[in-house]
Design an enzyme around this catalytic site. Structure first.
Site, PDB file in Angstrom:
ATOM      1  N   PRO A   9       0.916  -1.288  -0.070  1.00  0.00           N
ATOM      2  CA  PRO A   9      -0.205   0.100   0.095  1.00  0.00           C
ATOM      3  C   PRO A   9       0.684   1.210   0.168  1.00  0.00           C
ATOM      4  O   PRO A   9       1.862   1.383   0.680  1.00  0.00           O
ATOM      5  CB  PRO A   9      -0.974  -0.035   1.296  1.00  0.00           C
ATOM      6  CG  PRO A   9      -0.130  -1.174   2.119  1.00  0.00           C
ATOM      7  CD  PRO A   9       0.454  -2.076   1.218  1.00  0.00           C
ATOM      8  N   ASN A  10       0.245   2.121  -0.818  1.00  0.00           N
ATOM      9  CA  ASN A  10       1.031   3.441  -0.807  1.00  0.00           C
ATOM     10  C   ASN A  10       2.267   3.650  -1.677  1.00  0.00           C
ATOM     11  O   ASN A  10       2.688   4.666  -2.073  1.00  0.00           O
ATOM     12  CB  ASN A  10       1.306   4.460   0.362  1.00  0.00           C
ATOM     13  CG  ASN A  10      -0.344   4.483   1.148  1.00  0.00           C
ATOM     14  OD1 ASN A  10      -1.379   4.719   0.561  1.00  0.00           O
ATOM     15  ND2 ASN A  10      -0.553   3.916   2.345  1.00  0.00           N
ATOM     16  N   ARG A  17       4.612  12.129  -3.638  1.00  0.00           N
ATOM     17  CA  ARG A  17       4.336  12.574  -2.414  1.00  0.00           C
ATOM     18  C   ARG A  17       5.560  12.192  -1.528  1.00  0.00           C
ATOM     19  O   ARG A  17       6.179  11.212  -1.811  1.00  0.00           O
ATOM     20  CB  ARG A  17       3.126  11.900  -1.626  1.00  0.00           C
ATOM     21  CG  ARG A  17       1.751  12.110  -2.579  1.00  0.00           C
ATOM     22  CD  ARG A  17       0.979  13.555  -1.969  1.00  0.00           C
ATOM     23  NE  ARG A  17      -0.053  13.448  -2.677  1.00  0.00           N
ATOM     24  CZ  ARG A  17      -0.204  13.918  -3.972  1.00  0.00           C
ATOM     25  NH1 ARG A  17       0.651  14.171  -4.727  1.00  0.00           N
ATOM     26  NH2 ARG A  17      -1.404  14.065  -4.471  1.00  0.00           N
ATOM     27  N   TYR A  22      10.814   9.636   0.877  1.00  0.00           N
ATOM     28  CA  TYR A  22      10.944   8.272   0.171  1.00  0.00           C
ATOM     29  C   TYR A  22      11.355   8.740  -1.007  1.00  0.00           C
ATOM     30  O   TYR A  22      11.415   7.733  -2.151  1.00  0.00           O
ATOM     31  CB  TYR A  22       9.500   7.804  -0.372  1.00  0.00           C
ATOM     32  CG  TYR A  22       8.940   7.341   1.117  1.00  0.00           C
ATOM     33  CD1 TYR A  22       9.391   5.898   1.531  1.00  0.00           C
ATOM     34  CD2 TYR A  22       7.850   7.878   1.847  1.00  0.00           C
ATOM     35  CE1 TYR A  22       8.885   5.367   2.642  1.00  0.00           C
ATOM     36  CE2 TYR A  22       7.360   7.112   2.806  1.00  0.00           C
ATOM     37  CZ  TYR A  22       7.899   6.049   3.407  1.00  0.00           C
ATOM     38  OH  TYR A  22       7.247   5.451   4.430  1.00  0.00           O
ATOM     39  N   ASN A  71       7.905  -5.956  -1.035  1.00  0.00           N
ATOM     40  CA  ASN A  71       7.940  -4.647   0.033  1.00  0.00           C
ATOM     41  C   ASN A  71       6.287  -4.776   0.472  1.00  0.00           C
ATOM     42  O   ASN A  71       5.463  -3.986  -0.339  1.00  0.00           O
ATOM     43  CB  ASN A  71       8.400  -3.605  -0.747  1.00  0.00           C
ATOM     44  CG  ASN A  71       8.306  -2.225   0.424  1.00  0.00           C
ATOM     45  OD1 ASN A  71       7.961  -2.426   1.732  1.00  0.00           O
ATOM     46  ND2 ASN A  71       9.022  -1.146  -0.046  1.00  0.00           N
ATOM     47  N   ALA A  74       3.160  -0.874   4.797  1.00  0.00           N
ATOM     48  CA  ALA A  74       2.722  -0.677   6.259  1.00  0.00           C
ATOM     49  C   ALA A  74       1.949  -2.377   6.641  1.00  0.00           C
ATOM     50  O   ALA A  74       1.972  -2.700   7.739  1.00  0.00           O
ATOM     51  CB  ALA A  74       1.505   0.129   6.094  1.00  0.00           C
ATOM     52  N   GLU A  95      12.474 -10.083   1.486  1.00  0.00           N
ATOM     53  CA  GLU A  95      11.797  -8.743   2.056  1.00  0.00           C
ATOM     54  C   GLU A  95      12.470  -7.500   1.657  1.00  0.00           C
ATOM     55  O   GLU A  95      13.958  -7.647   2.220  1.00  0.00           O
ATOM     56  CB  GLU A  95      11.455  -9.265   3.535  1.00  0.00           C
ATOM     57  CG  GLU A  95      10.541  -7.800   4.114  1.00  0.00           C
ATOM     58  CD  GLU A  95      10.492  -8.023   5.548  1.00  0.00           C
ATOM     59  OE1 GLU A  95      10.774  -9.117   6.159  1.00  0.00           O
ATOM     60  OE2 GLU A  95      10.032  -6.956   6.353  1.00  0.00           O
ATOM     61  N   HIS A  97      12.731  -3.116   2.062  1.00  0.00           N
ATOM     62  CA  HIS A  97      12.153  -1.891   2.396  1.00  0.00           C
ATOM     63  C   HIS A  97      13.132  -0.454   1.960  1.00  0.00           C
ATOM     64  O   HIS A  97      14.408  -0.913   2.101  1.00  0.00           O
ATOM     65  CB  HIS A  97      11.983  -1.733   4.113  1.00  0.00           C
ATOM     66  CG  HIS A  97      10.952  -2.673   4.627  1.00  0.00           C
ATOM     67  ND1 HIS A  97       9.809  -2.660   4.425  1.00  0.00           N
ATOM     68  CD2 HIS A  97      11.197  -4.125   4.998  1.00  0.00           C
ATOM     69  CE1 HIS A  97       9.119  -3.658   4.867  1.00  0.00           C
ATOM     70  NE2 HIS A  97       9.963  -4.620   5.545  1.00  0.00           N
ATOM     71  N   ARG A 104      13.123   3.980  12.606  1.00  0.00           N
ATOM     72  CA  ARG A 104      11.963   4.670  12.690  1.00  0.00           C
ATOM     73  C   ARG A 104      11.010   4.079  14.070  1.00  0.00           C
ATOM     74  O   ARG A 104      11.625   3.628  14.838  1.00  0.00           O
ATOM     75  CB  ARG A 104      11.132   4.243  11.386  1.00  0.00           C
ATOM     76  CG  ARG A 104      12.134   4.917  10.382  1.00  0.00           C
ATOM     77  CD  ARG A 104      11.341   4.814   8.810  1.00  0.00           C
ATOM     78  NE  ARG A 104      10.136   5.491   8.711  1.00  0.00           N
ATOM     79  CZ  ARG A 104       9.280   5.547   7.680  1.00  0.00           C
ATOM     80  NH1 ARG A 104       9.458   4.595   6.739  1.00  0.00           N
ATOM     81  NH2 ARG A 104       8.378   6.256   7.621  1.00  0.00           N
TER      82      ARG A 104
END
Ligand code: CA2
Length: 137
Positions: A9-10, A17, A22, A71, A74, A95, A97, A104
């Site tokens: 997601p996103n 954005r 990012y 990835n 969330a 995996e 990121h 974080r």
């Protein structure tokens, strides 16, 4: 060799954005770079904002592809379903990121994916995906 990058997601907002977190590159343009850099591979890309669609895609490719680069964004930190499907398939999952999730918030330190993954690469920006591809070569 058939490898698919699956983004959660996103991540469709990359380059559009929050560039300070990012970066300013869209995933489509980065993916085009990867395809030309690794032209000997059959590289595919799939993105969804919907947990069940991500699970369906992993089931669909998880018995025939040579590698999955995931990835889960969330959902990494929340999804038992994604963690279960990664364990249920034969194709190895790396995996990935973009950010170093351990630098974080505490909730990002938990991953439901890692225990079923072949390995984890995080914190190298978009380069994390290239490193994941190289891990399959
Ligand atoms: O660092 C990563 O790759 C993450 O998987 C990114 C996720 C975050 O929830 C994970 O903790 C770490 C967030 C992806 C959101 O992507 C955006 C991109 C541009 C603008 C807004 C969000």
């Amino acid at each position: 060799m058939k490898i698919i990058i699956i983004n959660g997601p996103n991540l469709n907002l990359l380059g559009k954005r929050e560039p300070e977190v990012y970066g300013s590159t869209t995933f489509d343009s980065y993916f085009a770079e990867l395809q030309s850099k690794f032209s000997e591979l059959q590289l595919e890309y799939y993105q969804s904002n919907i947990e069940g669609e991500l699970i369906d895609k992993i089931q669909e490719v998880g018995f025939s592809y040579d590698g999955i680069i995931l990835n889960a964004a969330a959902y990494t930190h929340t999804s038992v379903g994604l963690g279960d499907v990664v364990k249920a398939i034969n194709t190895p999952v790396v995996e990935v990121h973009i950010s170093n999730t351990h630098k974080r918030e505490d909730f990002r330190h938990v991953s439901y994916i890692s225990s079923g993954a072949k390995g984890v690469i995080l914190g190298f920006g978009l380069k994390s995906y290239e490193l994941a591809i190289r891990s399959f070569l």
